[in-house]
Design an enzyme around this catalytic site. Structure first.
Site, short mmCIF file in Angstrom:
data_model
loop_
_atom_site.label_atom_id
_atom_site.label_comp_id
_atom_site.label_asym_id
_atom_site.label_seq_id
_atom_site.Cartn_x
_atom_site.Cartn_y
_atom_site.Cartn_z
CG HIS A 153 44.06 40.72 85.60
ND1 HIS A 153 44.66 41.36 86.67
CD2 HIS A 153 44.82 39.63 85.37
CE1 HIS A 153 45.72 40.67 87.05
NE2 HIS A 153 45.83 39.61 86.28
CD GLU A 154 43.23 36.52 83.50
OE1 GLU A 154 44.25 36.12 82.89
OE2 GLU A 154 43.19 36.66 84.74
#
Length: 183
Positions: A153-154
């Protein structure tokens, strides 16, 4: 101190562009940014501090979410077994991944998205990443399950990808082939 007003929301250009590679050794400013991002995550998970400063809890944050287009991410959470993942990284890159996929059965959220977004976000079940830590040391991590999802996600943020970009628009709750849910 980073607060919610420092976090840019969906639609901001820094969330849809690829971020710049960070020069190593890290500058004083980049190290300070990493420390501030880590402190935000810790503060956001402390009920008293979060309430006082109206922080939404987060397990990860990327510099583009602060309007800073650099490949910098911070992670702070415990996995289901109680293992703490707490680190700031620059230039993280997925160097290998599984064919098998996974997804969070409850869906994903994001500090830069103020609305509920329904649907499954397919991710690689296992990944290996390379990065540099706050002390300019190379890091190689093999991750699976929830930690793999958080890091993906990051890393998506530094590549200009939002989590909802990965949701099947025709069938948001379509279970991706060759995948398993993570509770």
């Amino acid at each position: 101190m980073i607060t919610m007003k420092d976090i840019v929301r969906e639609g901001h250009p820094s969330l849809t562009r690829s971020a710049a590679v960070v020069e190593v050794p890290l500058s004083k400013d980049d190290k300070q940014l990493l420390e501030d991002m880590m402190q935000f995550l810790k503060n956001s998970q402390d009920e008293e501090i979060a309430e006082k400063y109206e922080l939404r809890a987060g397990v990860g944050i990327a510099a583009p979410q602060l309007g800073i287009e650099k490949q910098i991410i911070a992670i702070h959470f415990e996995d289901i077994d109680g293992k703490l993942y707490s680190m700031g990284l620059v230039n993280p890159k997925i160097i290998s991944h599984s064919v098998e996929q996974s997804y969070l059965s409850s869906g994903e959220g994001c500090l830069s998205v103020d609305r509920p977004v329904e649907g499954y976000v397919p991710r690689h079940a296992r990944i290996t990443i390379k990065a540099t830590d706050i002390n300019d040391q190379p890091v190689k991590l093999r991750l699976k399950g929830y930690p793999a999802i958080v890091f993906q996600h990051e890393i998506d943020h530094i590549n200009g990808i939002m989590f909802f970009d990965r949701i099947n628009t025709e069938d948001p709750f379509n279970i991706p082939e060759n995948s398993s849910p993570i509770q």
